[in-house]
Design an enzyme around this catalytic site. Structure first.
Site, mmCIF file in Angstrom:
data_model
loop_
_atom_site.group_PDB
_atom_site.id
_atom_site.type_symbol
_atom_site.label_atom_id
_atom_site.label_comp_id
_atom_site.label_asym_id
_atom_site.label_seq_id
_atom_site.Cartn_x
_atom_site.Cartn_y
_atom_site.Cartn_z
ATOM 1 N N LYS A 93 0.889 -1.191 0.095
ATOM 2 C CA LYS A 93 -0.027 -0.082 -0.067
ATOM 3 C C LYS A 93 0.924 1.096 -0.045
ATOM 4 O O LYS A 93 2.008 1.366 0.521
ATOM 5 C CB LYS A 93 -0.909 0.038 1.272
ATOM 6 N N GLY A 193 -25.503 2.578 2.333
ATOM 7 C CA GLY A 193 -24.477 3.409 1.361
ATOM 8 C C GLY A 193 -24.796 2.707 0.166
ATOM 9 O O GLY A 193 -24.641 1.667 -0.149
ATOM 10 N N VAL A 194 -25.499 3.797 -0.882
ATOM 11 C CA VAL A 194 -25.585 3.230 -2.041
ATOM 12 C C VAL A 194 -24.993 3.898 -3.192
ATOM 13 O O VAL A 194 -25.482 4.501 -4.194
ATOM 14 C CB VAL A 194 -27.298 3.097 -2.556
ATOM 15 N N GLY A 195 -23.694 3.839 -2.969
ATOM 16 C CA GLY A 195 -22.741 4.425 -3.851
ATOM 17 C C GLY A 195 -22.283 3.395 -5.084
ATOM 18 O O GLY A 195 -23.276 2.452 -5.530
ATOM 19 N N HIS A 196 -21.214 3.249 -5.656
ATOM 20 C CA HIS A 196 -20.823 2.274 -6.412
ATOM 21 C C HIS A 196 -21.158 1.059 -6.270
ATOM 22 O O HIS A 196 -21.681 0.342 -7.140
ATOM 23 C CB HIS A 196 -19.221 2.389 -6.903
ATOM 24 N N VAL A 197 -20.804 0.389 -5.197
ATOM 25 C CA VAL A 197 -20.966 -1.077 -4.684
ATOM 26 C C VAL A 197 -22.533 -1.191 -4.256
ATOM 27 O O VAL A 197 -22.958 -2.061 -4.790
ATOM 28 C CB VAL A 197 -19.963 -1.391 -3.522
HETATM 29 P P1 NAD Z 1 -18.896 5.114 -2.787
HETATM 30 O O1 NAD Z 1 -18.133 6.288 -2.318
HETATM 31 O O2 NAD Z 1 -19.409 5.163 -4.190
HETATM 32 O O3 NAD Z 1 -20.344 4.725 -1.888
HETATM 33 C C1 NAD Z 1 -20.403 5.048 -0.511
HETATM 34 C C2 NAD Z 1 -21.775 5.585 -0.427
HETATM 35 O O4 NAD Z 1 -22.030 5.570 0.996
HETATM 36 C C3 NAD Z 1 -21.941 7.007 -1.121
HETATM 37 O O5 NAD Z 1 -23.090 7.001 -1.654
HETATM 38 C C4 NAD Z 1 -22.107 7.777 0.229
HETATM 39 O O6 NAD Z 1 -22.974 8.885 -0.023
HETATM 40 C C5 NAD Z 1 -22.507 6.819 1.249
HETATM 41 N N1 NAD Z 1 -22.572 7.252 2.565
HETATM 42 C C6 NAD Z 1 -21.530 7.765 3.072
HETATM 43 N N2 NAD Z 1 -21.824 8.025 4.487
HETATM 44 C C7 NAD Z 1 -22.791 7.372 4.999
HETATM 45 C C8 NAD Z 1 -23.643 7.316 6.007
HETATM 46 N N3 NAD Z 1 -23.175 7.607 7.083
HETATM 47 N N4 NAD Z 1 -24.700 6.488 5.921
HETATM 48 C C9 NAD Z 1 -25.607 6.012 4.798
HETATM 49 N N5 NAD Z 1 -24.508 6.270 3.262
HETATM 50 C C10 NAD Z 1 -23.348 6.766 3.470
HETATM 51 O O7 NAD Z 1 -17.951 3.834 -2.248
HETATM 52 P P2 NAD Z 1 -18.066 2.390 -2.948
HETATM 53 O O8 NAD Z 1 -17.082 2.318 -4.097
HETATM 54 O O9 NAD Z 1 -19.457 1.893 -3.309
HETATM 55 O O10 NAD Z 1 -17.356 1.565 -1.751
HETATM 56 C C11 NAD Z 1 -18.378 1.388 -0.372
HETATM 57 C C12 NAD Z 1 -17.334 0.622 0.558
HETATM 58 O O11 NAD Z 1 -16.816 -0.454 0.179
HETATM 59 C C13 NAD Z 1 -16.225 1.397 0.933
HETATM 60 O O12 NAD Z 1 -16.184 1.350 2.262
HETATM 61 C C14 NAD Z 1 -14.910 0.972 0.196
HETATM 62 O O13 NAD Z 1 -14.015 1.327 0.781
HETATM 63 C C15 NAD Z 1 -15.514 -0.585 0.231
HETATM 64 N N6 NAD Z 1 -14.831 -1.057 -0.955
HETATM 65 C C16 NAD Z 1 -14.998 -0.810 -2.189
HETATM 66 C C17 NAD Z 1 -14.514 -1.409 -3.072
HETATM 67 C C18 NAD Z 1 -14.854 -1.157 -4.664
HETATM 68 O O14 NAD Z 1 -14.566 -1.771 -5.835
HETATM 69 N N7 NAD Z 1 -15.551 0.174 -4.983
HETATM 70 C C19 NAD Z 1 -13.780 -2.737 -3.061
HETATM 71 C C20 NAD Z 1 -13.546 -3.055 -1.581
HETATM 72 C C21 NAD Z 1 -14.095 -2.162 -0.753
#
Ligand code: NAD
Length: 368
Positions: A93, A193-197
């Site tokens: 990292k 949390g309904v972001g990317h994942v």
């Molecule tokens: P993202 O930033 O696209 O989505 C996160 C979502 O959570 C956002 O929509 C944000 O508004 C929401 N959020 C933030 N604080 C919040 C709260 N208090 N309550 C409810 N929602 C809240 O991130 P992502 O890429 O979807 O990843 C989600 C999680 O998974 C992160 O913790 C990330 O580290 C982990 N992760 C992601 C990946 C990946 O491939 N993207 C891989 C491994 C781990």
């Protein structure tokens, strides 16, 4: 003339090396460049299984000690994640000390790329918190040891859909363990949390007939989901831990399973994408087990992203990446079985399996 305080300098060096030996890190590279203002640390934890891979984080750490602690902790986590996912990758990292909104420049990232390149492939970098695809494109101008690049640069693109598939697989395995069937039909699932994942995970869940609840700090992210799936219910941020649910899927932040929430959570499964969900794994991992909740270790179920990067490094094949991600299901079942047999928390069973694979391969590597 610079006065060298010999004793304290020697002590400082010893304390850094002590920190490395605590979790047996192989190598740490401290990088600085006055002209670009670059201050970075690259930590290589373990390369028994293969070159170390892990993202670069840009963060305004208050002290260098804080940055070092973070990069050592995160790189070790990557060793475990790749080992458990069955990848031929070690753990590494990098952190860049700086404010991601103010301190970025083309020269800084290209200088960082030179440092990554100096490790000759022993460390492969990728995006992490504070780093964008554009930043990584700049790093990639100076080194080929970059993964997770966009498709137009020959990379594998956004890993989130693969990560979401892995979380879904881990959730199904948890259901099999807890309910005797891996069907999620009719199960009440709270996706925080309904972001990317999270958004892609909701698609899988709705398709399978789960009763999905969602929560997010952004109204438009919630709207995007409810416009697509009208049956999905929105839960207020402060009610997430108190709703009637079968499965809690943290997909936003870490440390949400903590002293405050653990007695409020009425779920029988915890399976989500967020990293470090247990605020203190030794404490909360045990409490979760005692409460009869099946906890799918986060670094197992969210490994789809690193699996996708791995396939990018060895020659991208989406089908192979998805099929290896599907294996998260079987690995989760192995972890649950070990946890039940030995009466140990699932996070510990996962750690032990990750360590056992490294030890076994170390032995293989010792012969020509
Ligand atoms: P993202 O930033 O696209 O989505 C996160 C979502 O959570 C956002 O929509 C944000 O508004 C929401 N959020 C933030 N604080 C919040 C709260 N208090 N309550 C409810 N929602 C809240 O991130 P992502 O890429 O979807 O990843 C989600 C999680 O998974 C992160 O913790 C990330 O580290 C982990 N992760 C992601 C990946 C990946 O491939 N993207 C891989 C491994 C781990």
């Amino acid at each position: 003339m610079i006065e060298v305080k010999e004793t304290s300098d020697v002590q400082a060096v010893q304390s850094v090396i002590d920190q490395l030996s605590k979790f047996d890190h192989e190598q740490v590279l401290f990088c600085q460049d006055k002209t670009t203002g670059l201050k970075a640390i690259i930590a290589i934890h373990n390369t028994v299984l293969g070159p170390s891979l892990g993202g670069t984080r840009m963060w305004a750490y208050k002290t260098e000690t804080e940055a070092l602690t973070d990069v050592l902790r995160l790189s070790r986590g990557m060793t475990y994640k790749s080992s458990l996912a069955g990848l031929n990758l070690g753990g590494g990292k990098a952190v860049i000390i700086g404010d991601a909104r103010k301190d970025k420049s083309e020269a800084l990232f290209r200088r960082f790329g030179k440092f990554v390149n100096s490790l000759a492939g022993k460390y492969i970098t990728a995006e992490d918190v504070g780093i964008t695809t554009r930043d990584m494109e700049l790093v990639a101008l100076e080194t080929e040891h970059v993964a997770g690049l966009p498709e137009y640069m020959g990379g594998s693109g956004d890993p989130s859909p693969v990560t979401a598939y892995g979380v879904y697989m881990g959730m199904k395995a948890s259901a099999k363990q807890q309910y005797g069937s891996d069907s999620l039909n009719g199960k009440k699932v709270m996706v925080q949390g309904v972001g990317h994942v999270g958004a892609t995970l909701v698609d899988y869940l709705v398709k399978e007939g789960a009763q999905v609840m969602i929560s997010d700090i952004f109204e438009d992210s919630l709207k995007a989901i409810t416009n697509k799936h009208s049956q999905v219910q929105v839960v207020a941020l402060d009610q997430v831990y108190d709703v009637d649910m079968d499965i809690y899927a943290p997909c936003a932040l870490g440390a949400t399973v903590n002293d405050d929430t653990i007695n409020r959570l009425k779920c029988s499964i915890i399976a989500g994408a967020a990293n470090n969900q247990l605020a203190d794994e030794t404490v909360h991992g045990k409490v979760v087990m005692e409460k009869g909740i099946v906890y799918a270790p986060d670094y197992l179920v969210n490994a789809g992203g690193i699996i996708n990067c791995y396939w990018e490094v060895i020659g991208y094949n989406r089908e192979a990446a998805m099929s290896q991600t599907e294996e998260i299901y079987n690995t989760a079942l192995r972890i649950f079985a070990k946890s039940a047999d030995e009466q140990i928390p699932t996070y510990l069973a996962a750690n032990q399996l990750a360590e056992a694979r490294i030890e076994a391969i170390k032995h293989v590597q010792s012969s020509f």
